[in-house]
Design an enzyme around this catalytic site. Structure first.
Site, PDB file in Angstrom:
ATOM      1  CD  GLN A 112      -1.653  -2.357   2.098  1.00 44.15           C
ATOM      2  OE1 GLN A 112      -0.319  -2.413   2.403  1.00 44.15           O
ATOM      3  NE2 GLN A 112      -2.379  -3.048   2.720  1.00 44.15           N
ATOM      4  CG  ASN A 241      -3.672   5.970   6.616  1.00 45.09           C
ATOM      5  OD1 ASN A 241      -3.498   5.375   5.679  1.00 45.09           O
ATOM      6  ND2 ASN A 241      -4.711   6.659   7.512  1.00 45.09           N
ATOM      7  CB  CYS A 242       1.304   4.981   3.265  1.00 50.17           C
ATOM      8  SG  CYS A 242       2.034   3.454   3.999  1.00 50.17           S
ATOM      9  CB  VAL A 243      -3.715   1.515   2.437  1.00 47.66           C
ATOM     10  CG1 VAL A 243      -4.396   2.357   3.561  1.00 47.66           C
ATOM     11  CG2 VAL A 243      -4.842   1.138   1.502  1.00 47.66           C
TER      12      VAL A 243
END
Lengths: 428, 348
Positions: A112, A241-243
């Site tokens: 992601q 969070n890097c999806v």
């Protein structure tokens, strides 16, 4: 609650003997930087590179981007709950090395993570082609699971940002911006003839590489709550969070929150900005119902006339966005939504996974499925081969010559749903 | 050398006759006819209408397949850069014929088409997503205005130039979302919208919310111990190492994999390809996404009839509705052909 943001303009980053700011150049002592960032026994190796605007450099896979800041006055420290105690932040003076950023990379954790190009067509879509990036590559020791791997890299990035940020502590800023929000009754009274507004700030909270933290707490486990808007400028909210990196908020974006900045810009003129309500986007229906009920209740509790609601992510969180919109609108409160779109590569499909006729005022960050060709770059920091497996990539994404064909969703910050960028979409 | 244009018109505008000649079969004539003269005047040196295809409206609508075959052949022989159909104003059968011819030209010959009609002409709603449709007045009194928009758009299409917005070019929105850069960042645009909404001023959304298809659930299975059940999932379950490389997001394909002889998933024989959720727990035990273990148990206990030999899988994450519909159509046909009675659909 008043926070003065002191911006120290940084125009270049170089390695040097000491980590310090001289004029508009930030010098970084490489060894000290690596020792600070790598201070975790679960880390096998750390490395650092510089990536500057206009260079033929690609960073892949990108996990987080963080701004170096330092508290000069006022309680607490940057990234409360992680890098400092859980003291309340958001007041006093905070200095910022404006124009510099820490970018974390390393072996891929999941599918992601994102791409940043410092020049070429891809650079137009990411805000981090315009920052002087100190790229931290972190590799954990063998036998580390994915959840722990993500945490190790995240914390290393924060340590690096804190270390670099300290260089701004005794520097006279080039500009000072003042942001102030008073306790509720006082704030309402200050501009009692103006319409009252608030910001409903949705946080991505769906598990590995989908998590966000508030004062060190995993936001999956919060129930919606109030925040003074200035708290985020001191790093009260951070990304794990890097999806589908196009529409996730790196820590840098939380620290420079565009909706909060823009709401402050019209505060006392067009409306009275009372504060933020943070909420999450959990995966179970009961969590979604609970959080949207609580959010609507808190909005009502504030007694505002209108809110901006921003989503983080797409698909499943579209349901949270729609629930928040419906429940708040039904209380007689006006809403504006910010989202992005997944309309297919040809732009011909419906853009959202859930919908409501009450969502009649929407700002979009663009269609994340649109295809972009990223040309060959002279330097690649990281692992180009992951282009085929990250979200937005596909078999055949990476050409033999090193050029990449991907959907915009692979580009960090391309379709920001807090309106950090200038992209939108239109029906043709 | 200008671009080559073929013009499609009906029997009335072709000068053949009125309703009494509406059964006129397709005919190709060299050069311009009727409104083609006005079009040619605007096209000037940049484009040339090499021939005009004329067909009666009744003939077309009563013999659609045959008419289309003939007309497509006639147009194909000319090898034009662009095709203009109409304008049809509020003539319903003519509008439908223009749209149908246009759609076929785009799909079969891959040549761009521009038509024009009144927005309440039934042909407009039916075909505005397939071809460029200039919005015209409801009668031929609007001919001059219609041609003045059709001709420039035809030139752009024929030359392969970029096409502007529906407002700029005068065509009906086709429902295609395209990215644009704005002068103000999204957060500022949101605040602007908020102020307008608070003040009760007119405001324009950047994205009109979609209206979804709703599918009625099938009738319940009468006796589950007698039926053949298949597993279908959008949660991305795939054999270990994702042999068909189904994408983590925005899937372009689905997989069909055998579970013959398998009773259970473990980390050695299955994983998820899905990029939109925490994959750790699915990778530990894929039965959490695709409940093979439980169904095998129920099968051997006689609680369900039997489990279909294959499961069907794709990644729902960021995948367009168009792709999903295409996958589902193919999967459903395959299931029917295999005599499957019921499906368990799992998501994530």
């Amino acid at each position: 609650m008043q926070l003065k943001i002191g911006n120290i303009f940084i125009d270049d980053v170089q390695f040097g003997n000491a980590t310090e700011v001289k004029g508009d150049i930030l010098y970084v002592n490489k060894d000290e930087f690596l020792a600070e960032a790598g201070a975790d026994e679960r880390i096998a190796s750390v490395d650092v590179y510089l990536a500057k605007p206009g260079e033929e450099t690609r960073i892949i896979p990108v996990k987080d981007v963080i701004e170096p800041r330092v508290k000069v006055e006022g309680q607490g420290g940057i990234f409360p709950g992680f890098m400092s105690d859980v003291e309340q932040v958001g007041n006093g003076i905070t200095n910022v090395l404006k124009g510099a950023a820490i970018v974390t990379t390393g072996r891929i954790v999941g599918f992601q993570e994102g791409i940043i190009d410092m020049s070429g067509p891809g650079a137009e879509f990411t805000p981090f082609s315009k920052t002087n990036n100190i790229v931290l590559k972190v590799e954990p020791i063998e036998g580390i699971g994915q959840h722990e791997h993500e945490e190790i890299v995240r914390l290393a990035g924060f340590r690096a940002a804190i270390y670099v940020g300290k260089a701004g502590k005794d520097i006279e800023p080039n500009e000072v911006k003042v942001f102030e929000t008073k306790p509720l009754a006082e704030q309402i009274n200050e501009y009692k003839d103006l319409p009252k507004v608030a910001y409903v700030y949705m946080l991505q909270t769906q598990g590995l590489l989908h998590d966000t933290y508030v004062y060190g707490v995993d936001a999956k486990k919060i129930i919606p709550t109030f925040l003074y808007p200035t708290e985020v400028f001191d790093g009260a909210i951070v990304s794990g969070n890097c999806v589908s990196a196009c529409d996730k908020n790196p820590t840098y974006v939380h620290m420079n929150h565009p909706v909060i900045e823009e709401l402050y810009a019209g505060h006392g003129k067009d409306y009275n900005f009372l504060g933020c309500i943070i909420t999450n986007e959990n995966v179970t229906l009961m969590d979604k119902e609970r959080s949207s009920n609580m959010t609507a209740k808190l909005v009502e509790f504030l007694g505002v006339d209108a809110v901006i609601i921003s989503e983080e992510g797409f698909g499943n969180p579209d349901a949270d966005l729609v629930m928040n919109c419906n429940k708040i609108t039904k209380k007689g409160i006006k809403t504006v939504l910010i989202t992005d779109e997944y309309a297919g590569q040809d732009g011909g499909s419906q853009s959202l996974a859930d919908s409501t006729p009450l969502g009649d005022a929407v700002v979009t960050g663009g269609n994340a499925n649109e295809i972009i060709k990223l040309p060959v770059m002279k330097n690649v920091i990281g692992y180009p081969e992951v282009a085929e497996v990250i979200a937005g990539g596909f078999q055949g994404s990476l050409n033999e010559d090193g050029s990449i064909i991907v959907e915009l969703q692979a580009i960090t910050g391309a379709t920001s749903e807090v309106g950090y960028g200038y992209l939108s979409a239109k029906t043709y | 050398m200008g671009i080559k244009v073929v013009h499609y018109i009906n029997q009335f505008y072709g000068g053949i006759g009125g309703e009494d000649k509406a059964d006129y079969t397709p005919e190709k004539v060299a050069g311009v006819k009727g409104p083609g003269m006005g079009l040619q005047a605007i096209l000037g040196d940049e484009g040339k209408i090499t021939s005009t295809v004329i067909c009666g409206d009744s003939y077309f609508n009563e013999n659609v397949d045959e008419a289309l075959d003939t007309i497509i052949k006639m147009i194909s022989e000319e090898n034009p850069d662009v095709v203009i159909a109409g304008p049809a104003f509020n003539a319903g059968r003519y509008g439908v014929a223009c749209g149908a011819v246009g759609k076929a030209v785009v799909e079969k010959l891959n040549i761009p088409v521009v038509s024009g009609m009144y927005n309440e002409n039934p042909g407009a709603d039916m075909y505005k997503k397939d071809i460029y449709m200039i919005e015209t007045a409801n009668s031929a009194a609007g001919m001059k205005d219609a041609l003045s928009k059709i001709a420039p758009l035809a030139l752009k299409l024929g030359k392969g130039e970029a096409i502007g917005t529906p407002e700029a070019e005068g065509y009906m929105p086709r429902g295609v979302r395209k990215n644009i850069f704005c002068e103000e960042r999204g957060a500022k645009r949101a605040v602007n919208l908020l102020i307008k909404k608070i003040n009760g001023e007119g405001f324009e959304t950047e994205y009109p919310m979609p209206v979804f298809d709703r599918v009625d659930p099938a009738e319940p299975v009468q006796d589950v111990t007698k039926v053949k059940i298949a597993l279908v999932s959008s949660g991305g379950p795939v054999p270990k190492s994702n042999p068909d490389r189904i994408e983590a997001s925005s899937a372009s394909k689905y997989g069909k994999y055998s579970i013959a002889g398998m009773d259970n998933f473990d980390p050695s024989n299955g994983e998820t390809a899905h990029g939109g959720y925490d994959p750790v727990y699915a990778n530990q035990d894929l039965d959490r996404v695709l409940p093979l273990d439980v169904l095998r148990e129920m099968e051997s206990n006689g609680e369900v009839g039997s489990l279909h030999e294959f499961y069907y899988t794709t990644v729902g994450n960021g995948t367009s509705v168009a792709n999903s519909k295409k996958f589902a159509t193919e999967i459903a046909q395959d299931l029917k052909a295999a005599g499957v009675d019921a499906v368990i659909l799992t998501s994530t």
